[in-house]
Design a protein around this motif. Structure first.
Motif, mmCIF file in Angstrom:
data_model
loop_
_atom_site.group_PDB
_atom_site.id
_atom_site.type_symbol
_atom_site.label_atom_id
_atom_site.label_comp_id
_atom_site.label_asym_id
_atom_site.label_seq_id
_atom_site.Cartn_x
_atom_site.Cartn_y
_atom_site.Cartn_z
ATOM 1 N N ARG A 173 -10.872 -54.091 -63.861
ATOM 2 C CA ARG A 173 -11.411 -53.487 -65.079
ATOM 3 C C ARG A 173 -10.616 -52.284 -65.569
ATOM 4 O O ARG A 173 -10.382 -52.126 -66.768
ATOM 5 N N ASN A 174 -10.175 -51.423 -64.674
ATOM 6 C CA ASN A 174 -9.490 -50.196 -65.090
ATOM 7 C C ASN A 174 -7.966 -50.319 -65.078
ATOM 8 O O ASN A 174 -7.259 -49.314 -65.214
ATOM 9 N N ASP A 175 -7.452 -51.525 -64.923
ATOM 10 C CA ASP A 175 -6.006 -51.742 -64.877
ATOM 11 C C ASP A 175 -5.431 -51.612 -66.288
ATOM 12 O O ASP A 175 -5.847 -52.335 -67.206
ATOM 13 N N PRO A 176 -4.480 -50.704 -66.513
ATOM 14 C CA PRO A 176 -3.909 -50.544 -67.868
ATOM 15 C C PRO A 176 -3.210 -51.797 -68.367
ATOM 16 O O PRO A 176 -3.011 -51.958 -69.579
ATOM 17 N N ARG A 177 -2.846 -52.701 -67.462
ATOM 18 C CA ARG A 177 -2.169 -53.929 -67.882
ATOM 19 C C ARG A 177 -3.102 -54.897 -68.608
ATOM 20 O O ARG A 177 -2.647 -55.875 -69.208
ATOM 21 N N LEU A 178 -4.400 -54.611 -68.565
ATOM 22 C CA LEU A 178 -5.352 -55.455 -69.294
ATOM 23 C C LEU A 178 -5.046 -55.516 -70.784
ATOM 24 O O LEU A 178 -5.353 -56.505 -71.452
ATOM 25 N N ARG A 179 -4.434 -54.455 -71.304
ATOM 26 C CA ARG A 179 -4.140 -54.449 -72.741
ATOM 27 C C ARG A 179 -3.049 -55.459 -73.115
ATOM 28 O O ARG A 179 -2.833 -55.733 -74.302
ATOM 29 N N LEU A 180 -2.388 -56.006 -72.114
ATOM 30 C CA LEU A 180 -1.339 -57.001 -72.379
ATOM 31 C C LEU A 180 -1.880 -58.417 -72.484
ATOM 32 O O LEU A 180 -1.178 -59.329 -72.929
ATOM 33 N N THR A 181 -3.110 -58.661 -72.044
ATOM 34 C CA THR A 181 -3.630 -60.034 -71.959
ATOM 35 C C THR A 181 -3.722 -60.671 -73.340
ATOM 36 O O THR A 181 -3.997 -60.004 -74.349
ATOM 37 N N LEU A 182 -3.508 -61.963 -73.351
ATOM 38 C CA LEU A 182 -3.565 -62.756 -74.572
ATOM 39 C C LEU A 182 -4.707 -63.754 -74.489
ATOM 40 O O LEU A 182 -5.190 -64.079 -73.407
ATOM 41 N N GLU A 183 -5.102 -64.253 -75.631
ATOM 42 C CA GLU A 183 -6.082 -65.339 -75.643
ATOM 43 C C GLU A 183 -5.489 -66.542 -74.908
ATOM 44 O O GLU A 183 -4.327 -66.886 -75.132
ATOM 45 N N PRO A 184 -6.256 -67.165 -74.002
ATOM 46 C CA PRO A 184 -5.712 -68.307 -73.252
ATOM 47 C C PRO A 184 -5.191 -69.401 -74.183
ATOM 48 O O PRO A 184 -5.802 -69.698 -75.207
ATOM 49 N N ASP A 185 -4.074 -69.966 -73.820
ATOM 50 C CA ASP A 185 -3.437 -71.041 -74.595
ATOM 51 C C ASP A 185 -2.940 -72.086 -73.604
ATOM 52 O O ASP A 185 -1.983 -71.838 -72.854
ATOM 53 N N HIS A 186 -3.591 -73.253 -73.588
ATOM 54 C CA HIS A 186 -3.220 -74.283 -72.600
ATOM 55 C C HIS A 186 -1.770 -74.722 -72.740
ATOM 56 O O HIS A 186 -1.179 -75.235 -71.797
ATOM 57 N N ARG A 187 -1.169 -74.517 -73.898
ATOM 58 C CA ARG A 187 0.192 -74.993 -74.128
ATOM 59 C C ARG A 187 1.227 -74.253 -73.286
ATOM 60 O O ARG A 187 2.349 -74.751 -73.125
ATOM 61 N N ILE A 188 0.863 -73.083 -72.770
ATOM 62 C CA ILE A 188 1.849 -72.341 -71.956
ATOM 63 C C ILE A 188 2.227 -73.130 -70.699
ATOM 64 O O ILE A 188 3.300 -72.923 -70.134
ATOM 65 N N HIS A 189 1.350 -74.054 -70.261
ATOM 66 C CA HIS A 189 1.661 -74.849 -69.068
ATOM 67 C C HIS A 189 2.803 -75.835 -69.317
ATOM 68 O O HIS A 189 3.363 -76.383 -68.368
ATOM 69 N N SER A 190 3.138 -76.054 -70.575
ATOM 70 C CA SER A 190 4.278 -76.920 -70.897
ATOM 71 C C SER A 190 5.559 -76.119 -71.074
ATOM 72 O O SER A 190 6.618 -76.686 -71.343
ATOM 73 N N ALA A 191 5.465 -74.797 -70.899
ATOM 74 C CA ALA A 191 6.624 -73.937 -71.155
ATOM 75 C C ALA A 191 7.056 -73.125 -69.947
ATOM 76 O O ALA A 191 8.208 -72.687 -69.879
ATOM 77 N N LEU A 192 6.153 -72.916 -68.976
ATOM 78 C CA LEU A 192 6.486 -72.094 -67.803
ATOM 79 C C LEU A 192 7.102 -72.961 -66.724
ATOM 80 O O LEU A 192 6.515 -73.958 -66.314
ATOM 81 N N ASN A 193 8.279 -72.571 -66.268
ATOM 82 C CA ASN A 193 9.004 -73.361 -65.270
ATOM 83 C C ASN A 193 9.048 -72.601 -63.954
ATOM 84 O O ASN A 193 9.594 -71.502 -63.877
ATOM 85 N N CYS A 194 8.481 -73.201 -62.896
ATOM 86 C CA CYS A 194 8.352 -72.526 -61.598
ATOM 87 C C CYS A 194 9.493 -72.846 -60.645
ATOM 88 O O CYS A 194 9.427 -72.537 -59.460
ATOM 89 N N GLY A 195 10.548 -73.512 -61.137
ATOM 90 C CA GLY A 195 11.699 -73.799 -60.292
ATOM 91 C C GLY A 195 11.602 -75.097 -59.515
ATOM 92 O O GLY A 195 12.370 -75.314 -58.584
ATOM 93 N N ALA A 196 10.673 -75.976 -59.881
ATOM 94 C CA ALA A 196 10.493 -77.245 -59.164
ATOM 95 C C ALA A 196 10.794 -78.424 -60.086
ATOM 96 O O ALA A 196 10.767 -78.316 -61.318
ATOM 97 N N MET A 197 11.063 -79.578 -59.479
ATOM 98 C CA MET A 197 11.410 -80.765 -60.257
ATOM 99 C C MET A 197 10.270 -81.235 -61.155
ATOM 100 O O MET A 197 10.499 -81.833 -62.201
#
Length: 475
Positions: A168-192
Motif C-alpha cells: 500500500r505505501n510503496d511509491p512504485r504504486l504510482r507506476l501501475t497501469l490498467e491491466p492489459d491482457h495483450r502484454i502477454h503477447s509482447a513480453l519475452n522471458c528468454g524461452a522458446m
C-alpha cells in the motif's frame, strides 16, 4: 559447489539472493536533460536496433554471443543504462509508460542473461531469475517481476506465489497501469515458447499489441488434427487475465485466432467437446547469429527392445533435458521389422519381438505424426519407463493429459500402417545398413564407433559435436 548450495538454500527460503541492479555502477548524469516522452521513444528505438541486428527474422531467437561481442552492447547498452537513472516514468502518459516498460522488460531480460558468466540452459534454471535482476529507473528500483506484475498487470497477484509486488505505501504504486491482457503477447522471458521479440513504439501501440496478440494466439495452439489440443502454458498461468475461467479462456482463444481449424477446435474445447493440455518449452532462445548450429539426431528404434529402453531412459532423455535447445531430434519407429503389402490393401508387419512390438511401433508412429518433438520425447520416455512399453500408450496419454483415443484408433487403422511402412522405407534406406537397434544417426553420419559412444556417453557426444556458442550444460 557453493553456488549450488546457496541456490538450494534460496529454494528452501533460508537464504535471500541479493538483488542485482545492472546499472547500479553507472554514474547518474548531471548534464543531461531529457523528457519522459523522449526516454520512452529512445527505449523503443533502442529495442528496434536490438531486434533488427541480433534477433532472428521470426523473432524467436537471440544471437546472445554476437550481441555480447558487439559495440552496441559494450557501449550503447552502457549509455542506455545510464539514461535510465534520470527518467521519472511516473511522469509519462499511460501509453508512453506501457510502451516504455514492455520494451524495458525485454531489454532487461537480455541484459540479465548476458550479465552471467555463461548463458544458462534456460531462465527458469536460474534461481529467482525474475526477482533477481533489476534496473534503477529514476527514483525506482524495478526487477522483472515488478515490471510485469506490478506495473503492466496492474499489481495483480503473481500466478505462482499469489503475492503482489507493491504494498500500500510503496511509491512504485504510482507506476501501475490498467491491466492489459495483450502484454502477454509482447513480453519475452528468454524461452522458446515466449512470444516473438519485437519493439513497441508509443505511436500505434494499441494496433501493434492487437496484431501481436493475434499472432501469439495462433502460435499458441497446435495439434489441431488430433482430438487433443496443445496450448501455450501462458493461457493457463494467466487465465484470469484473459477470462474469468479456463473454459472462457478457450473461448477467448477461439475468437482471437484467424485460422478456421484452430477456431473450431478451440470452440469445441470451450464447450468440453475436445481435450487440451498445456505445454511450455523453457529452452533458452539462443542462436549463433550465423546458423542454427543444432546437432541433427535421428534415432531408429522399436518398442520392445531392451537396448532401446536403456538408451532412451539413461542417455537420450537426460541429455534432452539439458540440451534440447541445441538438438534437432527425430524418431523413426520401426527397427528390424519386415513389411509385406497385402492385395486387399494395407500391410502385414512382422517384428523382432513379436506382434505386440508391432503394435507398440504403430502407436509410436502415430504419436510421432501428431505431437511436437518435446511431447514425443515425454511420451516415449513414459512408454519406455513401463514394464511393457508396447501397451503403455493409454497410461502415458493420461499422464501427459492427452486423449488416448486418436492414437489408439490411428494404431489400428490404415493410416497407422502407412506411417509405420514409411518409417520402414526410411530404415531400409540407411547406408550402411542398419544392424543394431537403436541406431543413432548424428548430422547424417553413423558407424559402430559412434554408436558405442552414443550408448555410453550421448551427452558428451552432442557437446563435442556442437559448433555453436558455449553452452552452459556442456561446460
Amino acid at each position: 559447489m557453493l553456488g549450488k548450495f546457496l541456490s538450494f538454500l534460496a529454494w528452501a527460503g533460508l537464504y535471500r539472493i541479493p538483488l542485482m541492479v545492472l546499472n547500479d555502477q553507472n554514474p547518474t548524469p548531471t548534464n543531461l536533460t531529457v523528457t519522459p516522452t523522449q526516454v520512452a521513444d529512445v527505449t523503443a528505438s533502442f529495442m528496434e536496433v536490438l531486434v533488427d541486428s541480433f534477433v532472428s527474422t521470426d523473432g524467436k531467437k537471440v544471437s546472445y554471443l554476437a550481441l555480447e561481442q558487439s559495440p552496441f552492447y559494450t557501449k550503447d547498452f552502457e549509455d542506455f543504462r545510464t539514461l535510465l537513472k534520470i527518467v521519472d516514468p511516473s511522469k509519462m502518459s499511460d501509453q508512453e509508460r506501457k510502451s516504455f516498460f514492455i520494451n524495458l522488460y525485454n531489454i532487461l531480460t537480455i541484459d540479465a542473461l548476458l550479465s552471467m558468466r555463461s548463458l544458462p540452459r534456460s531462465t527458469i534454471s536460474v534461481t529467482k531469475f525474475w526477482s533477481r535482476y533489476a534496473y534503477q529507473v529514476g527514483p525506482y528500483t524495478l526487477h522483472l517481476d515488478d515490471i510485469e506484475h506490478g506495473i503492466l498487470r496492474g499489481n495483480r497477484p503473481h500466478p505462482t506465489t499469489s503475492s503482489i509486488m507493491f504494498e500500500r505505501n510503496d511509491p512504485r504504486l504510482r507506476l501501475t497501469l490498467e491491466p492489459d491482457h495483450r502484454i502477454h503477447s509482447a513480453l519475452n522471458c528468454g524461452a522458446m515458447s515466449c512470444p516473438r521479440l519485437n519493439f513497441y513504439k508509443v505511436e500505434g501501440l494499441s494496433n501493434n499489441l492487437d496484431n501481436s496478440m493475434k499472432d501469439f494466439c495462433t502460435e499458441a495452439v497446435s495439434n489441431v488434427g488430433g482430438s487433443s489440443l496443445i496450448i501455450n502454458s501462458i493461457f493457463e498461468w494467466f487465465t484470469s487475465d484473459f477470462a474469468p475461467t479456463e473454459k472462457l479462456t478457450m473461448k477467448f482463444l477461439s475468437e482471437c485466432v484467424d485460422d478456421a481449424n484452430k477456431k473450431k477446435a478451440l470452440a469445441e474445447a470451450a464447450d468440453g467437446r475436445r481435450r487440451y493440455t498445456f505445454h511450455y518449452d523453457w529452452a533458452l532462445n539462443a542462436f549463433s547469429g550465423v546458423s542454427e548450429d543444432r546437432v541433427k539426431v535421428t534415432v531408429y528404434l522399436q518398442s520392445l527392445c531392451s537396448d532401446t529402453v536403456r538408451f532412451f531412459t539413461s542417455q537420450l532423455y537426460p541429455t534432452w533435458q539439458d540440451l534440447q535447445d541445441i538438438i534437432d531430434l527425430e524418431f523413426v519407429p520401426y527397427g528390424k521389422a519386415r513389411a509385406t503389402p497385402l492385395e486387399s490393401g494395407g500391410y502385414k508387419f512382422v517384428c523382432q519381438h513379436g506382434q505386440e512390438e508391432c503394435y507398440g511401433n504403430l502407436v509410436m508412429s502415430c504419436v510421432q505424426n501428431s505431437l511436437p518433438i518435446s511431447t514425443q520425447v515425454d511420451f516415449f520416455n513414459c512408454m519406455f519407463s513401463q514394464r511393457n512399453p508396447a501397451q503403455a500408450g493409454s497410461k502415458c496419454s493420461d499422464d501427459l493429459g492427452l486423449d488416448w483415443t486418436p492414437f489408439e484408433e490411428c494404431a489400428k487403422s490404415d493410416q497407422g500402417a502407412e506411417l509405420l511402412y514409411q518409417n520402414g522405407l526410411r530404415t531400409a534406406a540407411l547406408k550402411p545398413r542398419l544392424h543394431f537397434i537403436p541406431t543413432i544417426v548424428i548430422d547424417g553420419h553413423y558407424d559402430d564407433y559412434q554408436l558405442r559412444l552414443s550408448l555410453l556417453a550421448f551427452k558428451n557426444q552432442i557437446c563435442n559435436m556442437y559448433q555453436g556458442p558455449p553452452h552452459q550444460s556442456c561446460l
